[in-house]
Write a protein that holds these residues in place. Structure first.
Motif, PDB file in Angstrom:
ATOM      1  N   ILE A 101       0.825  -1.212   0.000  1.00 47.85           N
ATOM      2  CA  ILE A 101       0.000   0.000   0.000  1.00 47.85           C
ATOM      3  C   ILE A 101       0.860   1.263   0.000  1.00 47.85           C
ATOM      4  O   ILE A 101       0.884   2.011  -0.967  1.00 47.85           O
ATOM      5  N   ASP A 102       1.601   1.503   1.086  1.00 46.54           N
ATOM      6  CA  ASP A 102       2.410   2.726   1.188  1.00 46.54           C
ATOM      7  C   ASP A 102       3.567   2.683   0.199  1.00 46.54           C
ATOM      8  O   ASP A 102       4.346   1.735   0.175  1.00 46.54           O
ATOM      9  N   GLY A 103       3.671   3.721  -0.616  1.00 49.12           N
ATOM     10  CA  GLY A 103       4.725   3.796  -1.618  1.00 49.12           C
ATOM     11  C   GLY A 103       4.357   3.132  -2.929  1.00 49.12           C
ATOM     12  O   GLY A 103       5.105   3.240  -3.907  1.00 49.12           O
ATOM     13  N   VAL A 104       3.211   2.440  -2.978  1.00 50.23           N
ATOM     14  CA  VAL A 104       2.753   1.779  -4.196  1.00 50.23           C
ATOM     15  C   VAL A 104       1.420   2.361  -4.658  1.00 50.23           C
ATOM     16  O   VAL A 104       1.259   2.745  -5.814  1.00 50.23           O
ATOM     17  N   LEU A 105       0.467   2.427  -3.736  1.00 55.92           N
ATOM     18  CA  LEU A 105      -0.842   3.012  -4.044  1.00 55.92           C
ATOM     19  C   LEU A 105      -0.916   4.460  -3.582  1.00 55.92           C
ATOM     20  O   LEU A 105      -1.454   5.320  -4.289  1.00 55.92           O
ATOM     21  N   ILE A 106      -0.415   4.705  -2.380  1.00 51.33           N
ATOM     22  CA  ILE A 106      -0.470   6.033  -1.787  1.00 51.33           C
ATOM     23  C   ILE A 106       0.888   6.357  -1.170  1.00 51.33           C
ATOM     24  O   ILE A 106       1.683   5.462  -0.877  1.00 51.33           O
ATOM     25  N   ARG A 107       1.118   7.642  -0.995  1.00 54.32           N
ATOM     26  CA  ARG A 107       2.308   8.091  -0.274  1.00 54.32           C
ATOM     27  C   ARG A 107       1.851   9.211   0.644  1.00 54.32           C
ATOM     28  O   ARG A 107       1.563  10.321   0.197  1.00 54.32           O
ATOM     29  N   GLY A 108       1.758   8.887   1.939  1.00 56.61           N
ATOM     30  CA  GLY A 108       1.137   9.802   2.873  1.00 56.61           C
ATOM     31  C   GLY A 108      -0.341   9.872   2.564  1.00 56.61           C
ATOM     32  O   GLY A 108      -1.036   8.855   2.498  1.00 56.61           O
ATOM     33  N   ALA A 109      -0.864  11.071   2.332  1.00 60.26           N
ATOM     34  CA  ALA A 109      -2.274  11.250   1.966  1.00 60.26           C
ATOM     35  C   ALA A 109      -2.473  11.316   0.459  1.00 60.26           C
ATOM     36  O   ALA A 109      -3.607  11.413  -0.015  1.00 60.26           O
ATOM     37  N   ARG A 110      -1.392  11.247  -0.297  1.00 60.10           N
ATOM     38  CA  ARG A 110      -1.455  11.458  -1.748  1.00 60.10           C
ATOM     39  C   ARG A 110      -1.569  10.140  -2.495  1.00 60.10           C
ATOM     40  O   ARG A 110      -0.844   9.185  -2.227  1.00 60.10           O
ATOM     41  N   ILE A 111      -2.509  10.060  -3.428  1.00 54.19           N
ATOM     42  CA  ILE A 111      -2.628   8.890  -4.289  1.00 54.19           C
ATOM     43  C   ILE A 111      -1.568   8.983  -5.385  1.00 54.19           C
ATOM     44  O   ILE A 111      -1.415  10.022  -6.028  1.00 54.19           O
TER      45      ILE A 111
ATOM     46  N   LEU B 131      -9.328   4.516  -4.368  1.00 54.08           N
ATOM     47  CA  LEU B 131      -9.083   3.833  -5.636  1.00 54.08           C
ATOM     48  C   LEU B 131     -10.328   3.760  -6.516  1.00 54.08           C
ATOM     49  O   LEU B 131     -10.234   3.332  -7.678  1.00 54.08           O
ATOM     50  N   LYS B 132     -11.488   4.113  -5.957  1.00 52.93           N
ATOM     51  CA  LYS B 132     -12.740   4.131  -6.709  1.00 52.93           C
ATOM     52  C   LYS B 132     -13.152   2.724  -7.171  1.00 52.93           C
ATOM     53  O   LYS B 132     -13.783   2.550  -8.220  1.00 52.93           O
ATOM     54  N   VAL B 133     -12.804   1.713  -6.388  1.00 52.78           N
ATOM     55  CA  VAL B 133     -13.263   0.348  -6.623  1.00 52.78           C
ATOM     56  C   VAL B 133     -13.724  -0.224  -5.286  1.00 52.78           C
ATOM     57  O   VAL B 133     -13.400   0.317  -4.220  1.00 52.78           O
ATOM     58  N   ASN B 134     -14.477  -1.332  -5.347  1.00 56.07           N
ATOM     59  CA  ASN B 134     -14.999  -1.950  -4.133  1.00 56.07           C
ATOM     60  C   ASN B 134     -13.972  -2.912  -3.553  1.00 56.07           C
ATOM     61  O   ASN B 134     -13.636  -3.915  -4.187  1.00 56.07           O
TER      62      ASN B 134
ATOM     63  N   ARG C  40     -13.066  -5.217  -0.169  1.00 53.17           N
ATOM     64  CA  ARG C  40     -13.658  -5.822   1.015  1.00 53.17           C
ATOM     65  C   ARG C  40     -12.635  -5.968   2.137  1.00 53.17           C
ATOM     66  O   ARG C  40     -11.430  -6.012   1.893  1.00 53.17           O
ATOM     67  N   GLU C  41     -13.137  -6.112   3.332  1.00 53.98           N
ATOM     68  CA  GLU C  41     -12.278  -6.298   4.502  1.00 53.98           C
ATOM     69  C   GLU C  41     -11.379  -7.512   4.351  1.00 53.98           C
ATOM     70  O   GLU C  41     -10.213  -7.497   4.773  1.00 53.98           O
TER      71      GLU C  41
ATOM     72  N   GLN D 286     -11.201  -3.397   8.209  1.00 53.31           N
ATOM     73  CA  GLN D 286     -12.401  -2.769   7.669  1.00 53.31           C
ATOM     74  C   GLN D 286     -12.154  -1.293   7.353  1.00 53.31           C
ATOM     75  O   GLN D 286     -12.540  -0.796   6.286  1.00 53.31           O
ATOM     76  N   ALA D 287     -11.493  -0.586   8.277  1.00 54.12           N
ATOM     77  CA  ALA D 287     -11.217   0.839   8.051  1.00 54.12           C
ATOM     78  C   ALA D 287     -10.292   1.026   6.862  1.00 54.12           C
ATOM     79  O   ALA D 287     -10.477   1.959   6.054  1.00 54.12           O
ATOM     80  N   LYS D 288      -9.293   0.158   6.727  1.00 55.43           N
ATOM     81  CA  LYS D 288      -8.368   0.277   5.591  1.00 55.43           C
ATOM     82  C   LYS D 288      -9.086  -0.042   4.274  1.00 55.43           C
ATOM     83  O   LYS D 288      -8.837   0.605   3.247  1.00 55.43           O
ATOM     84  N   ALA D 289      -9.995  -1.025   4.294  1.00 53.54           N
ATOM     85  CA  ALA D 289     -10.750  -1.354   3.088  1.00 53.54           C
ATOM     86  C   ALA D 289     -11.624  -0.180   2.660  1.00 53.54           C
ATOM     87  O   ALA D 289     -11.714   0.141   1.462  1.00 53.54           O
ATOM     88  N   GLU D 290     -12.251   0.476   3.613  1.00 52.96           N
ATOM     89  CA  GLU D 290     -13.097   1.633   3.298  1.00 52.96           C
ATOM     90  C   GLU D 290     -12.253   2.784   2.748  1.00 52.96           C
ATOM     91  O   GLU D 290     -12.656   3.459   1.783  1.00 52.96           O
ATOM     92  N   GLU D 291     -11.072   2.998   3.350  1.00 50.13           N
ATOM     93  CA  GLU D 291     -10.189   4.059   2.872  1.00 50.13           C
ATOM     94  C   GLU D 291      -9.739   3.812   1.438  1.00 50.13           C
ATOM     95  O   GLU D 291      -9.797   4.711   0.580  1.00 50.13           O
TER      96      GLU D 291
END
Length: 354
Positions: free
Chosen positions: A29-39, A83-86, A88-89, A73-78
Motif C-alpha cells: 500500500i504505502d509507496g505503491v498506491l499512496i504516499r502519505g495522503a497522496r494517491i 481507488l474508486k473500486v470496491n 472488502r475487509e 475494515q477501516a483500511k478497506a473503506e479508505e
C-alpha cells in the motif's frame, strides 16, 4: 510452475491473453498506491482497468501491508474511496492479521508494545483475551519509568509494590507496531525480558517469547527521506538486550517478507480466485521495498514487481524485466533481482493487460 516456464512455445499474444484471465496480485500500500495522503498517479486508472465497470475487481487482489494502525475494515473503506473500486475487509492483510492464527498465545497474558489508542481493542479483535499495553503499566507501576527527571522527582516511591497487578506475570510480548515513547517501551520490554515477565529478580534461564510485527527498517512517507519503522525499534532493543544479558534476542517475525504472512496472504488470494471461478496460474507481488516486497515475493516463488514510486526511486525507468539492485541493508551483500520493474503500479497493470 509459472506460465512463462510451462508454455514457452506460445506467442506473446497468447501468453498475455491467458495471464489476463488467471493472475492474482499481492499489492503493498504505502509507496505503491499512496504516499502519505497522496494517491500515486496512475493508480486509480490502473485499478479501473482491473474492474468490471461497476467497481468490482475481476481478478484476485490482496492488499498486503506492514502497517497496522487501522483495522482491516477501516483500511478497506479508505482504499475503496481512494481507488474508486470496491475493496472488502477480507482483501486486506495488515502486518498483525496473521496473529489470528497464533491461537496458543490467545489465552496468555501478553504485553502489546506499540502506539494507538485502540491497540488493546485491536489485540482483542485478533483473539488475544488478556492484552496489556503501556498505559496499563504506567497507571499501575509508575515507578518503572524514571528516565524523565521530572517523573523521578514526582514519584513518592521508587520501590515495586508488594501486590502486583493481576496481569503479571507476562507470558509473551508482541511488538505490534512502531512505538511512540521509545524510552518507556524499551525500558519496560527489557524489564520483562530480563525477568521472564515477572518484574522481580533477573532470570537468565530462557528468554520470554517475543513476536515482532514488521521487520521494515524504514518506510516512505511524504517526507523526502526514509523514516524509521518498527524494525529499527526492534534492532535497538536487540542491541541493548544482548549487551545486558549476553544473549542474542530471539524474535519471531510477522509481516513481509516472512513465511507466515505470505502463506496467509496466498490462502486469501486462492479463496478469492475460487469465488471468481478462476485458477491462479500467476501471482505478482508488487512493492517499493527491495528488502521486503521483492525479497518476500522471490522467497515464495511469486513474480516480484518493484515500483519506483516509494522507497525505490529511478526516474529514468518506465518498464523493464529482471532488474537487479542492491539491498538497503548493509548486512545483505548479495544483489536482489526483481522479475519486473515499473515506474508505478499503473504502468505495470498496463503491461499485464496489453
Amino acid at each position: 510452475m509459472f506460465i512463462r516456464r510451462c508454455y514457452q512455445s506460445v506467442t506473446n499474444t497468447q501468453l498475455l491473453r491467458s495471464l489476463s484471465s488467471s493472475f492474482g496480485l499481492i499489492v503493498d500500500i504505502d509507496g505503491v498506491l499512496i504516499r502519505g495522503a497522496r494517491i500515486i498517479p496512475g493508480t486509480v486508472e490502473g485499478f479501473k482497468k482491473l474492474s468490471d465497470g461497476r467497481g468490482n475487481l475481476k481478478h484476485p487482489v490482496v492488499f498486503l501491508t506492514n502497517g497496522s494502525y487501522r483495522s482491516e475494515q477501516a483500511k478497506a473503506e479508505e482504499l475503496s474511496e481512494k481507488l474508486k473500486v470496491n475493496i472488502r475487509e477480507d482483501q486486506i492483510v495488515l502486518v498483525n492479521t496473521p496473529l489470528r492464527t497464533f491461537t496458543d498465545w490467545h489465552d496468555r497474558n501478553v504485553f502489546f508494545a506499540g502506539q494507538g489508542s485502540s491497540l488493546c481493542t485491536t489485540a482483542q479483535d485478533l483473539g488475544f483475551k488478556n492484552p496489556v499495553v503501556l498505559s496499563d503499566v504506567i497507571r499501575d507501576i509508575p515507578m518503572f519509568n524514571v528516565i524523565s527527571h521530572r517523573n523521578r522527582l514526582a514519584l513518592k516511591s521508587g520501590v515495586l509494590p508488594d501486590i502486583l497487578p493481576d496481569y503479571l506475570p507476562i507470558h509473551g510480548i508482541v511488538i505490534a507496531n512502531t512505538p511512540v515513547d521509545w524510552e518507556a517501551h524499551v525500558q519496560f520490554l527489557l524489564d520483562l525480558l530480563l525477568t521472564r515477565g515477572e518484574l522481580r529478580a533477573s532470570n537468565k534461564e530462557s528468554q520470554l517469547p517475543l513476536i515482532a510485527c514488521n521487520p521494515d527498517l524504514v518506510w516512505a512517507s511524504e517526507y523526502h527521506l526514509p523514516r524509521l519503522a518498527c524494525g529499527a525499534f526492534v534492532h535497538m532493543l536487540a542491541a541493548l538486550y544482548e549487551e545486558m544479558s549476553g544473549r542474542k534476542l530471539q524474535v519471531t517475525w510477522c509481516g513481509k517478507p516472512t513465511e507466515v504472512t505470505y502463506t496467509y496472504a496466498l490462502n486469501i488470494l486462492r479463496q478469492q480466485a475460487a469465488s471468481l471461478g478462476q485458477e491462479l496460474d500467476e501471482v505478482y507481488g508488487i512493492g517499493d521495498n527491495v528488502d521486503v516486497d521483492v525479497m518476500g515475493a522471490n522467497n515464495h516463488n511469486l513474480n516480484s514487481v518493484l515500483v519506483c514510486s516509494g522507497l525505490y526511486k529511478n526516474d529514468n525507468l518506465d518498464f523493464t524485466r529482471n532488474l537487479t539492485v542492491q539491498s538497503k541493508r548493509a548486512s545483505v551483500t548479495e544483489p536482489i533481482t526483481a522479475h519486473y520493474a515499473a515506474s508505478t503500479i499503473g504502468r505495470f497493470i498496463d503491461h499485464i493487460l496489453e
